[in-house]
Design a protein around this motif. Sequence first.
Motif, PDB file in Angstrom:
ATOM      1  N   LEU A 109      14.153  10.385   9.841  1.00 36.27           N
ATOM      2  CA  LEU A 109      13.054   9.602   9.282  1.00 36.27           C
ATOM      3  C   LEU A 109      12.230   8.944  10.388  1.00 36.27           C
ATOM      4  CD1 LEU A 109      14.505   7.874   6.079  1.00 36.27           C
ATOM      5  CD2 LEU A 109      12.992   9.850   6.258  1.00 36.27           C
ATOM      6  N   ALA A 110      12.875   8.609  11.499  1.00 36.78           N
ATOM      7  CA  ALA A 110      12.131   8.031  12.627  1.00 36.78           C
ATOM      8  C   ALA A 110      11.081   9.020  13.133  1.00 36.78           C
ATOM      9  CB  ALA A 110      13.096   7.646  13.748  1.00 36.78           C
TER      10      ALA A 110
ATOM     11  N   ALA B  97      15.998  15.373   7.416  1.00 42.59           N
ATOM     12  CA  ALA B  97      16.316  14.012   6.985  1.00 42.59           C
ATOM     13  C   ALA B  97      16.245  13.910   5.465  1.00 42.59           C
ATOM     14  CB  ALA B  97      15.325  13.025   7.609  1.00 42.59           C
ATOM     15  N   PRO B  98      17.156  13.169   4.835  1.00 42.11           N
ATOM     16  CA  PRO B  98      17.052  12.927   3.396  1.00 42.11           C
ATOM     17  C   PRO B  98      15.659  12.411   3.059  1.00 42.11           C
ATOM     18  CG  PRO B  98      19.141  12.113   4.206  1.00 42.11           C
ATOM     19  CD  PRO B  98      18.342  12.524   5.419  1.00 42.11           C
ATOM     20  N   ASN B  99      15.074  12.958   2.002  1.00 44.53           N
ATOM     21  CA  ASN B  99      13.656  12.728   1.721  1.00 44.53           C
ATOM     22  C   ASN B  99      13.459  11.590   0.722  1.00 44.53           C
ATOM     23  OD1 ASN B  99      10.948  12.963   0.853  1.00 44.53           O
ATOM     24  ND2 ASN B  99      10.914  15.116   1.428  1.00 44.53           N
ATOM     25  N   PRO B 100      12.944  10.431   1.162  1.00 41.53           N
ATOM     26  CA  PRO B 100      12.729   9.301   0.245  1.00 41.53           C
ATOM     27  C   PRO B 100      11.647   9.558  -0.793  1.00 41.53           C
ATOM     28  CG  PRO B 100      12.812   8.565   2.537  1.00 41.53           C
ATOM     29  CD  PRO B 100      12.673  10.060   2.561  1.00 41.53           C
ATOM     30  N   SER B 101      10.815  10.565  -0.561  1.00 44.71           N
ATOM     31  CA  SER B 101       9.756  10.894  -1.512  1.00 44.71           C
ATOM     32  C   SER B 101      10.176  11.958  -2.513  1.00 44.71           C
ATOM     33  CB  SER B 101       8.500  11.372  -0.772  1.00 44.71           C
ATOM     34  OG  SER B 101       7.880  10.308  -0.086  1.00 44.71           O
ATOM     35  N   GLY B 102      11.279  12.688  -2.238  1.00 42.53           N
ATOM     36  CA  GLY B 102      11.589  13.772  -3.167  1.00 42.53           C
ATOM     37  C   GLY B 102      12.870  14.519  -2.936  1.00 42.53           C
TER      38      GLY B 102
ATOM     39  N   HIS C 144       0.830  -1.206   0.000  1.00 42.83           N
ATOM     40  CA  HIS C 144       0.000   0.000   0.000  1.00 42.83           C
ATOM     41  C   HIS C 144       0.871   1.266   0.000  1.00 42.83           C
ATOM     42  CE1 HIS C 144      -3.256  -2.626   2.053  1.00 42.83           C
ATOM     43  NE2 HIS C 144      -3.536  -2.504   0.770  1.00 42.83           N
ATOM     44  N   LEU C 145       1.993   1.206   0.703  1.00 39.37           N
ATOM     45  CA  LEU C 145       2.901   2.357   0.739  1.00 39.37           C
ATOM     46  C   LEU C 145       3.466   2.645  -0.648  1.00 39.37           C
ATOM     47  CD1 LEU C 145       4.989   1.404   3.908  1.00 39.37           C
ATOM     48  CD2 LEU C 145       3.073   3.010   3.819  1.00 39.37           C
ATOM     49  N   LEU C 146       3.797   1.589  -1.384  1.00 42.32           N
ATOM     50  CA  LEU C 146       4.441   1.713  -2.683  1.00 42.32           C
ATOM     51  C   LEU C 146       3.491   2.150  -3.786  1.00 42.32           C
ATOM     52  CD1 LEU C 146       6.547  -1.528  -2.335  1.00 42.32           C
ATOM     53  CD2 LEU C 146       7.542   0.735  -2.670  1.00 42.32           C
TER      54      LEU C 146
ATOM     55  N   THR D  40       8.188   7.632   1.804  1.00 43.06           N
ATOM     56  CA  THR D  40       8.989   8.078   2.946  1.00 43.06           C
ATOM     57  C   THR D  40       8.995   7.005   4.027  1.00 43.06           C
ATOM     58  OG1 THR D  40       8.476  10.388   2.484  1.00 43.06           O
ATOM     59  CG2 THR D  40       9.211   9.869   4.716  1.00 43.06           C
ATOM     60  N   VAL D  41       7.848   6.386   4.247  1.00 48.19           N
ATOM     61  CA  VAL D  41       7.759   5.291   5.214  1.00 48.19           C
ATOM     62  C   VAL D  41       8.624   4.121   4.750  1.00 48.19           C
ATOM     63  CG1 VAL D  41       6.211   3.733   6.446  1.00 48.19           C
ATOM     64  CG2 VAL D  41       5.454   6.058   5.885  1.00 48.19           C
ATOM     65  N   CYS D  42       8.650   3.866   3.444  1.00 47.82           N
ATOM     66  CA  CYS D  42       9.510   2.807   2.906  1.00 47.82           C
ATOM     67  C   CYS D  42      10.982   3.096   3.218  1.00 47.82           C
ATOM     68  CB  CYS D  42       9.324   2.685   1.396  1.00 47.82           C
ATOM     69  SG  CYS D  42       7.719   2.024   0.902  1.00 47.82           S
ATOM     70  N   GLY D  43      11.364   4.366   3.144  1.00 46.60           N
ATOM     71  CA  GLY D  43      12.740   4.730   3.482  1.00 46.60           C
ATOM     72  C   GLY D  43      13.085   4.374   4.911  1.00 46.60           C
TER      73      GLY D  43
END
Length: 409
Positions: A178-179, A277-282, A160-162, A205-208
């Motif tokens: 990210l935590a 935090a480095p952004n896994p979404s962008g 669902h996250l992906l 971002t949650v996946c990161g």
Amino acid sequence: MKAALTGCRCRWMTLVVTCFLSLVLSAAVAEETSTHWPLPQAKPEDVGLRGDVLSKIRSRMEQFVADKEIAGAVTLLARGGKIVHWEAVGWADLDAKTPMQKDSLFQIASMTKPITATGLMILVDRGKVGLDDPVAKYLPEFADVKVNGRPPEKPLLVRHLLTHTSGLTGSQRTEATLAETVAKLARDGLTFEPGERWAYSPGLTVCGRIIEVVTGQSYEEFLRREIFQPLRMKDTTFVPTAEQRSRLARAYQRTPEGNLVPGGGAIWLIEDAGMRAPNPSGGLYSTAADLARFYQMVLNGGELEGTRILSSEAVAVMTRVHTGDLVTGFTPGNGWGLGWCVVREPQGVTRMLSPGTFGHGGAFGTQGWIDPQRKMIFILLVQRTNFPNSDASPVREAFQELAVAALAE
């Protein structure tokens, strides 16, 4: 004897000079290669494309610059594993009159998402993460997540996250870590049942954060070790170095009067680099050459130049539609894969692409798409912050139109 010594000395000097020039040339080549690491290049005709048609891309991009639609652009087209078009037009910095270069660096915004998804799929390949596992298995803060204040009827799963079907909504901006970011997202809860519908979200971002928990490494270090270093993506980073910043394309917004001025839109993506935090979404910065290597790896089924990043099965799963008949994306006719937008029914800005083409755009107008039927990669890099819809921009449409029109067969 004197003449013999003189001749020997001359030969020795010639050898020294030759070796020195060879070393200088080798260093220059190494420096160029370490900057770009481009895919092999070929003439368009060698891979079934018409060079006379591709040559029109430059003039079309220059017209967008003249019309102040964009400040500048880098366009790259590859087919059959070879670059057949790679050009820079316009300005990286309008005020300083810095010309755009082929190795100019761009904030690629949401084009980061497929790269994050690839990182997670590496762990799926290794049996460390399951797509149908509850998110709470890895992130306990989601054990009591609520849907509009009540417990969900079904669990929130990794897939669902992906696919942006998690029910998470709101800002994709990160906190200090990210935590902390994920803890806040869990507290904010879901706005609909997981899998019920599609809504663009901070799911990646949650996946990161899952990557961090499972590996014990920071998210950015994992990507560096598992993707960027093996693929020799030398310019892909969350925090550009001083040298990279000297090649950074500046972001501009278009005013109602038709002028380009700095800033606007999601400019916080640029301002946050190194501050949050480095952004896994962008959060990534990259170049056309680096992105071409990443996309070619995916197009090859997970491998590039003998280096395997993903299994072919993982790539196939990532790049097929997982959202059924749900309405998704920012242009009609799309479905969603795992971190990738997938063209189901080409139309409008995607009309020239094959069904099954997959890719992603970014908030600043950047675009990267892979047409697996035609073995083509389309990369468009610009830094415009306020396109009405960057995925449907006239710049993207014109680039793709000419690229596909160049097909000779």
